[in-house]
Design a protein around this motif. Structure first.
Motif, PDB file in Angstrom:
ATOM      1  N   ALA B  91      -2.406   0.477  -0.696  1.00  0.00           N
ATOM      2  CA  ALA B  91      -3.510   1.380  -0.390  1.00  0.00           C
ATOM      3  C   ALA B  91      -3.089   2.821  -0.643  1.00  0.00           C
ATOM      4  O   ALA B  91      -3.908   3.669  -0.950  1.00  0.00           O
ATOM      5  N   SER B  92      -1.796   3.111  -0.503  1.00  0.00           N
ATOM      6  CA  SER B  92      -1.370   4.483  -0.732  1.00  0.00           C
ATOM      7  C   SER B  92      -0.600   4.657  -2.033  1.00  0.00           C
ATOM      8  O   SER B  92      -0.365   5.770  -2.465  1.00  0.00           O
ATOM      9  N   SER B  93      -0.223   3.566  -2.681  1.00  0.00           N
ATOM     10  CA  SER B  93       0.547   3.734  -3.909  1.00  0.00           C
ATOM     11  C   SER B  93      -0.350   3.737  -5.139  1.00  0.00           C
ATOM     12  O   SER B  93       0.104   3.994  -6.241  1.00  0.00           O
ATOM     13  N   LEU B  94      -1.642   3.451  -4.957  1.00  0.00           N
ATOM     14  CA  LEU B  94      -2.587   3.558  -6.068  1.00  0.00           C
ATOM     15  C   LEU B  94      -3.519   4.730  -5.782  1.00  0.00           C
ATOM     16  O   LEU B  94      -4.015   4.873  -4.665  1.00  0.00           O
ATOM     17  N   ASP B  95      -3.741   5.555  -6.786  1.00  0.00           N
ATOM     18  CA  ASP B  95      -4.644   6.685  -6.616  1.00  0.00           C
ATOM     19  C   ASP B  95      -6.053   6.158  -6.412  1.00  0.00           C
ATOM     20  O   ASP B  95      -6.597   5.489  -7.287  1.00  0.00           O
ATOM     21  N   PRO B  96      -6.654   6.427  -5.228  1.00  0.00           N
ATOM     22  CA  PRO B  96      -7.966   5.838  -4.942  1.00  0.00           C
ATOM     23  C   PRO B  96      -9.053   6.310  -5.900  1.00  0.00           C
ATOM     24  O   PRO B  96     -10.110   5.707  -5.995  1.00  0.00           O
ATOM     25  N   PRO B 143      -9.345   0.962  -6.605  1.00  0.00           N
ATOM     26  CA  PRO B 143      -8.573   0.219  -5.601  1.00  0.00           C
ATOM     27  C   PRO B 143      -9.401  -0.160  -4.373  1.00  0.00           C
ATOM     28  O   PRO B 143      -9.224  -1.232  -3.809  1.00  0.00           O
ATOM     29  N   ARG B 151      -4.760  -5.413  -4.870  1.00  0.00           N
ATOM     30  CA  ARG B 151      -4.200  -4.076  -5.098  1.00  0.00           C
ATOM     31  C   ARG B 151      -2.693  -4.163  -5.325  1.00  0.00           C
ATOM     32  O   ARG B 151      -2.141  -3.477  -6.168  1.00  0.00           O
TER      33      ARG B 151
END
Lengths: 651, 272
Positions: B91-96, B143, B151
């Motif tokens: 959830a935080s390692s992919l740019d939303p 994401p 994800r």
């Protein structure tokens, strides 16, 4: 492919604009801004000549039918001049803002572009610049750059830059630690592209807001500079210039100065109100889409995409006669939790029925969104409006919890242990005091007695040197100790039930072991019942007598913990057990996989909610939602699952 | 196939008297084409070691070697890092704000001058998404529209896009629901088997590490206290800390396999 996809959580910009217009503030701001901008564009075209027309016969006149706002010392119409001045005033303000934002962005993102060392220098410089008052900076710049339009644009732009630089630095620093920046760096993405693709879109929202408000400020500053004679020079004119001209005769003809002043106020308001309105829409909508399914049970602010509520009309399960003997601690029937959302009422818990006997340990397992935490909070009466809790029966120790005031329940007969012990205690108060507080109020103990009991309880949860520990603050306790202290807090009264919501999820395995052992010990010693909520099947199987498996807000299976692996009948339970590796898992076979995704309570189709992920699902499963009968809610309980578990692309 | 070697690596945070040593003289080898598990509790230095391996935190002592050459220092060179890290929380390692296709495409190495939107890059993204069992049609999804497991697959695809010689997986299943963690673990094993990847697999969960890793190292307070074949370390632990870790693992659901002894203890406990 999953049958149901949630709508994109990030709304496109086109959908955001109407949201701005939905508030009175936004409508006012947008209308004013439109008025100002239209005037800026059209006024010079329509009235440019009229504003320049010299009429020596009508110099320095007050308002009249020919000249509504009077005339100036050359007999030019002041109303037309004020209107025409809109273009120059607004254009200069926007130019200065653009300069401020550009310089601010460059300085603010320097640390990202230049690397940490050079970045630190820039940051220090900005910190010093921010300390100077903006107007002072503007005045000194105006002196340096000389009077005139270009000089004042530079002066006001540069004096506004430090504030923007500071804002950018703060925003960028917030984004810079995110994992996706590290990932992009590892992927070989250049610094400039990281800035443009990953950082700026993220900081853009707050920046836009501040730019709008900054434009309003620049407008005022310009009026001020021109008024002082440092800004726009004759024959050009802006509102500040007009005000200065009108000031000489303000006692004779106040309108000559007040009209341009009024224009400044209207334009300033237009920018500021629009900025405020934009700010509000951004704050509602900030960084959505990240936490869609990332755990956390109280996702009450989630926007469901489906307006309707399938299954809302499901009838409550038949009233099964229950032996409400004296040994029943908790008796819940048809518990429903309703959460209002902008798109309608969502029911994350849809008719949960279970009982807990004295001294019994009942586990609740399920995935995120299954409603297990909400069930626990509803039982502890910790849910507050607008979330509503209804039930056919919700009784604790034989008392009805649905009516009356049960504020003293928690802390005396009911104990609650939360997932994160770090946030369960007030960080600025000593542990002993926090433990004693409830006991003094609920049990009527004296300060001395309460303190003694707190120390005694800390000892009972095996915290060494409890006397000294009681005088310490939460941060001086380790995570496991805090969780034990939390249990100790629950034991200040004499609870009949401990509700533990993921009590060990935030803890390491060895500490988890201690906490689980402690819960077991407390249960044994004082015949306390335990309601243990966990996503971890092995934790629940380890500690509990009985397990409730929850899915989509319902209990789908109620079975003895010992039978989890062997006698589970619901396909979901069996898959859940098989999906988790343990220390004897067969290494030669792939792990069992549950295809699809955890269900979204806002988006339930008809039929059994597990049907889209179930290998046994047939037409009936997809049409009718099975009730919990004889411990299982399934149309095909205990049937053989297809042996080969295909690698599923949609998991 | 490449070998990742930690040679007496020390990582400190802070300076002067307040400095803490997060990783203290760790020597560890990830042999070519193998999965090495790294277990330990929070604060043991697992994640710091992972970040040191890819150059996200500076190393104060010792070296991280990839096939005998230092990994750090190469980071300045253009192009993706030869050691890729898969983060804990997708959830935080992919740019939303980026579609998953864009995220993966960012890491695909390109000839100078070719666009990220070129057909070659797009084909590569499709290949990678298929490799991690995602429908290539979902490349346009953001994401937020994917489940946690999907994800994490995207995050793995992005790491693979960089054609890494070694992958470091840092707690990649701990943010996932149990129902989907299994699928990600299956994928890790499959990738190692089919692509011959060398993987450093970090987890606090002994059962998970046992399932994917042939070798395991136990990290305690920044030091490796025990390492060896997984079966041997978990079957016959030599260090007290390893033993306490093993003892702490919740017993599996009774009767699942050969747990008759556990079964009997449970029965006695339940009579109370």
């Amino acid at each position: 492919m999953p049958a149901r996809l949630p709508a994109p959580t990030r709304r496109p910009a086109s959908a955001r604009l109407p949201a701005i217009l939905r508030t009175p503030l936004g409508v006012t701001g947008a209308a004013l801004l439109a008025l100002v901008l239209v005037t800026a564009v059209l006024a010079p075209l329509l009235w440019g000549d009229a504003a320049e027309a010299v009429d020596t016969a009508a110099m320095l006149q007050g308002p009249s039918a020919d000249h509504w706002a009077g005339t100036d010392n050359l007999g030019r119409d002041l109303l037309f001049r004020t209107l025409v001045a809109t273009r120059l005033s607004v254009a200069l303000a926007l130019a200065a803002t653009a300069l401020a934002v550009t310089v601010g962005l460059l300085l603010g993102t320097a640390s990202l572009l230049l690397g940490p060392r050079a970045g630190r220098l820039v940051t220090a410089g900005v910190n010093i610049a921010v300390a100077f008052p903006g107007l002072l900076l503007a005045l000194s710049f105006a002196v340096i750059f000389g009077v005139g339009q270009v000089g004042s644009v530079l002066a006001i732009g540069l004096s506004g830059a430090p504030a923007f630089a500071r804002l950018c630095q703060t925003l960028v620093a917030g984004v810079a630690t995110r994992d996706y920046l590290a990932a992009a760096r590892l992927a070989g993405v250049g610094r400039l592209r990281i800035l443009l693709r990953h950082v700026l879109p993220d900081v853009g929202g707050p920046l836009v807001v501040n730019v709008t408000i900054g434009a309003g400020g620049a407008l005022l500053s310009f009026a001020g500079l021109s008024f002082l004679g440092l800004g726009v020079q004759a024959p050009a004119y802006d509102w500040g210039r007009l005000m200065q001209d009108g000031l000489d005769r303000i006692y004779l003809d106040p309108l000559a100065a007040l009209l341009p002043g009024f224009a400044v106020v209207v334009a300033g308001l237009a920018f500021n109100l629009t900025g405020e309105a934009v700010a509000r829409t951004f704050s509602i909508d900030s960084i959505s889409g990240v936490s869609l399914l990332a755990g956390g049970a109280l996702r009450t602010r989630r926007r469901p995409d489906a307006g309707g509520l399938p299954g809302q009309d499901a009838t409550p399960s038949a009233d099964v006669p229950l032996d409400a003997g004296p040994d029943l601690v908790l008796d819940v029937a048809d518990l429903v939790v309703t959460v209002p959302t902008p798109a309608g009422r969502v029911r994350p818990v849809r008719g949960v029925t279970f009982q807990v006997a004295r001294g019994e340990a009942v586990g609740v397992v399920g995935e995120s969104g299954s409603g297990k935490t909400l069930t626990a909070l509803a039982v502890a009466r910790l849910l507050e409006p607008p979330t509503t809790v209804t039930a056919r029966r919700l009784s604790f120790q034989g008392r009805d919890l649905l009516t009356g005031d049960h504020r003293t329940l928690l802390g005396t007969e009911l104990a609650m242990v939360f997932q994160d012990p770090a946030s369960s205690f007030n960080p600025v108060r000593r542990m002993g005091g926090q433990l004693a507080e409830g006991a003094r109020h609920h049990l009527g103990l004296s300060r001395r007695q309460a303190r003694d009991r707190a120390v005694d309880r800390l000892r009972s949860v095996r915290i060494g040197d409890p006397d000294r520990r009681a005088g310490q603050y939460p941060h001086e306790f380790s995570g496991g100790m805090r969780q034990r202290a939390m249990i100790g807090l629950g034991l200040m009264g004499s609870p009949a039930l401990i509700v533990a919501d993921e009590p060990t999820t935030a803890l390491d395995v060895t500490v988890q072991r201690q906490v689980l052992d402690l819960l077991a010990e407390v249960r044994e010693r004082d015949a306390v019942a335990l309601l243990l909520i966990s996503h971890d099947v092995s934790v629940v199987a380890d500690v509990c007598d009985r397990v409730l498996v929850m899915y989509a807000g319902r209990v789908v299976e109620d079975l003895p913990a010992a039978g989890l692996a062997t006698s589970a009948r619901h396909p979901y339970t069996r898959a859940l057990v098989a999906a988790v590796p343990h220390l004897e898992t067969d290494l030669d076979r792939p792990l069992a996989v549950i295809p699809g995704r955890p269900v979204d309570p806002a988006d339930l189709a008809a039929g059994c909610p597990f049907a889209p992920r179930c290998p046994l699902a047939d037409a009936r499963c997809r049409a009718e939602d099975p009730e919990l009968v004889d411990g299982v809610a399934c149309w095909r309980p205990g049937e053989d699952l297809p042996s080969a578990v295909p690698e599923e692309a949609t998991a | 196939m490449s070998e990742l070697r930690f040679d007496d690596v020390t990582v400190r945070y802070g300076t002067g008297r307040r400095a803490t040593t997060a990783v203290d003289g760790v020597s560890l080898v990830v042999p070519p084409g193998e999965i090495v598990g790294l277990v330990g509790e929070s604060g043991s230095g697992k994640s710091t070691l992972a970040r040191a391996a890819v150059g996200l935190v500076p190393v104060h002592g010792g070296r991280v070697l990839l096939d005998g050459e230092p990994v750090a220092g190469r980071r300045r060179a253009a192009g993706p890092s030869p050691v890729q890290l898969v983060f804990q929380d997708p959830a935080s390692s992919l740019d939303p704000r980026m579609t998953v296709g864009e995220s993966v495409a960012e890491a695909v190495p390109r000839e100078r001058g070719t666009s990220r939107r070129s057909a070659a890059v797009r084909a590569e993204v499709e290949r990678l998404l298929t490799l991690v069992h995602l429908d290539p049609d979902r490349a346009g999804a953001r994401p937020g529209q994917l489940s946690g497991g999907q994800r994490q697959r995207v995050a793995i695809a992005r790491a693979l896009a960089a054609r890494p010689r070694v992958v470091v997986a840092d707690e990649i299943t701990s943010a996932l629901d149990v129902s989907i963690q299994g699928a990600v673990l299956n994928l890790v094993r499959e990738l190692q088997r089919d692509l011959g990847l060398s993987i450093l697999f970090i987890s606090h969960d002994l059962a998970v590490v046992r399932y994917v890793a042939g070798q395991v190292a136990v990290l305690h307070r920044g030091r490796v206290v025990e390492q060896g074949e997984t079966a041997q370390v978990l079957g016959d632990p030599r260090h007290d800390y390893t033993r306490s870790l093993l003892a702490a693992v919740p017993r599996p659901p009774a009767g699942s396999l050969t747990t008759s002894t556990i079964d009997s203890t449970r029965t006695t406990r339940r009579t109370t």
